[in-house]
Design an enzyme around this catalytic site. Structure first.
Site, PDB file in Angstrom:
ATOM      1  N   ASP A  31       0.690  -1.218  -0.028  1.00 17.91           N
ATOM      2  CA  ASP A  31      -0.007   0.111  -0.110  1.00 17.91           C
ATOM      3  C   ASP A  31       0.942   1.399  -0.005  1.00 17.91           C
ATOM      4  O   ASP A  31       0.603   2.286   0.814  1.00 17.91           O
ATOM      5  CB  ASP A  31      -0.777  -0.076   1.204  1.00 17.91           C
ATOM      6  N   GLU A 244     -11.144   0.842  -4.090  1.00 17.39           N
ATOM      7  CA  GLU A 244     -10.495   1.039  -2.858  1.00 17.39           C
ATOM      8  C   GLU A 244      -8.910   2.058  -3.439  1.00 17.39           C
ATOM      9  O   GLU A 244      -8.878   2.072  -4.514  1.00 17.39           O
ATOM     10  CB  GLU A 244      -9.819  -0.079  -1.907  1.00 17.39           C
TER      11      GLU A 244
HETATM   12  O1  FUB Z   1      -3.410  -3.822   3.139  1.00 20.08           O
HETATM   13  C1  FUB Z   1      -5.208  -3.463   3.144  1.00 20.08           C
HETATM   14  C2  FUB Z   1      -5.758  -3.217   2.349  1.00 20.08           C
HETATM   15  O2  FUB Z   1      -5.589  -4.042   0.920  1.00 20.08           O
HETATM   16  C3  FUB Z   1      -5.509  -1.922   1.774  1.00 20.08           C
HETATM   17  O3  FUB Z   1      -6.039  -0.803   2.712  1.00 20.08           O
HETATM   18  C4  FUB Z   1      -6.243  -1.735   0.368  1.00 20.08           C
HETATM   19  O4  FUB Z   1      -6.012  -0.745  -0.331  1.00 20.08           O
HETATM   20  C5  FUB Z   1      -5.713  -3.083  -0.092  1.00 20.08           C
HETATM   21  O5  FUB Z   1      -4.322  -2.825  -0.717  1.00 20.08           O
END
Ligand code: FUB
Length: 352
Positions: A31, A244
């Protein structure tokens, strides 16, 4: 999220075709949120760890407990791990799941923004402050008021305003906030409370920050992404709609909002004339990587553009054990981003 089958992947072969290698290998990092402070590159990363929590579609096995900041003199130099920058045990309001963070500088202070679940199992976004870009960071006693969901991305505009983009579906709980309060019904279901397929897709959120960067200065607004007919993308359009991993960069005066499509595993982007949008869908930045999740950051360094991203190649496909990588990114003469294939010419049949 359950892993897709990885049995057929020859990882030695895949790694030969990978366009870049993990920045560090002694821990798993994911991330990336990346900024240039005082001429140096700082990467604010999730710190992935092994867990015996079973895989599910709410991402419960992403059980991270702390953050590390990596630093680099340039995109081609060795990355340094600066150790633990913030641990969940030092955040009064947070219980677990330290997911994707970001950071921003103002008046010589560095503000780390991070999502975590509180004691009710609800994701909130918090702030922690340090005099150094690498921390350690001291957490505020409470999460940001009216904050929710995950994946904060901080953005400073040229007029000195600071914004936060955020949100994430399924395990990130965005679908539970459609009416302005947390919908706790069917707690185990990742798909409850989603819009119908023919309805507008759920949107990421954006809010201007207060001068001290500790709170939202306004109620969060929808980051609407429209198609070629200026119609909001639909929920069924899962190769283009937001899932996301928000990121914002500016190029030639335009605002580029980029994000993950989640269950279709693309990093896509959309362009607007202002930080609130609407943003017009513009294409794919990164094709799928190994591992369920994909998450990125885009920066300019010495007049070149770079994409930081992660994949699960080092862990041979373990979705929650990822590694951050970097590669060059190009805007063409029309300002469109050239799509990047993370494994050049690799014919594995795995998502590419
Ligand atoms: O790392 C946990 C979650 O997985 C992140 O918040 C998302 O963006 C995905 O990468």
């Amino acid at each position: 999220m359950p892993e897709e089958t990885i049995q057929h992947i020859n990882f030695d072969e895949l790694n030969k075709h990978a366009i870049s290698q993990p920045l560090i290998k002694h821990i798993y990092t994911a991330d990336p949120a990346v900024h240039v402070f005082n001429g140096k590159i700082y990467i604010y990363a999730s710190h992935d760890i092994e867990t015996n929590i079973p895989f599910d579609d709410l991402g419960s096995h992403f059980a991270m407990e702390d953050y590390h900041v990596l630093s680099m003199g340039s995109p081609t130099s060795e990355a340094k791990d600066n150790g633990v920058a913030l641990h969940v045990n030092d955040v009064p309001w947070a219980e677990k799941q330290m997911w994707a963070p970001d950071a921003i500088e103002k008046d010589g202070k560095y503000h780390l923004f991070f999502p975590a679940k509180d004691d009710k199992g609800i994701f909130r976004i918090g702030v922690a402050i340090s005099d150094s870009p690498t921390g350690p960071f001291k957490a505020q006693p409470h999460a940001i008021k009216k904050s929710f969901s995950i994946d904060p991305a901080a953005f400073k505009d040229n007029d000195g305003s600071y914004y936060m983009y955020f949100g994430g579906m399924w395990g990130g709980q965005l679908q539970r906030w459609q009416n302005g309060t947390f919908n706790a019904e069917q707690p185990e279901s990742p798909f409850a409370h989603l819009p119908n397929d023919n309805e507008p897709a759920l949107c990421a959120k954006v809010a201007k920050l207060t001068d001290d960067l500790l709170e939202f200065a306004e109620d969060a607004k929808d980051v609407v992404i429209v198609d070629e007919h200026n119609k909001p993308l639909l929920q069924s359009d899962n190769e283009r709609r937001f899932f996301e991993a928000s990121w914002m960069h500016k190029y030639n005066g335009k605002y580029y909002f980029s994000y993950s499509t989640g269950d279709t595993h693309f990093i896509c982007y959309a362009i607007a004339n202002n930080p609130y949008g609407p943003f017009k869908y513009a294409g794919r930045i990164l094709n799928p990587v190994v591992g369920w999740t994909t998450h990125h950051a885009i920066i300019e360094f010495n007049n070149e553009w770079y994409l930081f991203y992660h994949d699960s190649s080092l862990s041979k496909g373990v979705t929650h054990l990822r590694s951050i990588k970097v590669t060059k990114l190009e805007h063409d003469e029309n300002g469109l981003i050239k799509t990047i294939n993370p494994y050049k010419d690799f014919k594995s049949g795995y998502m590419i």
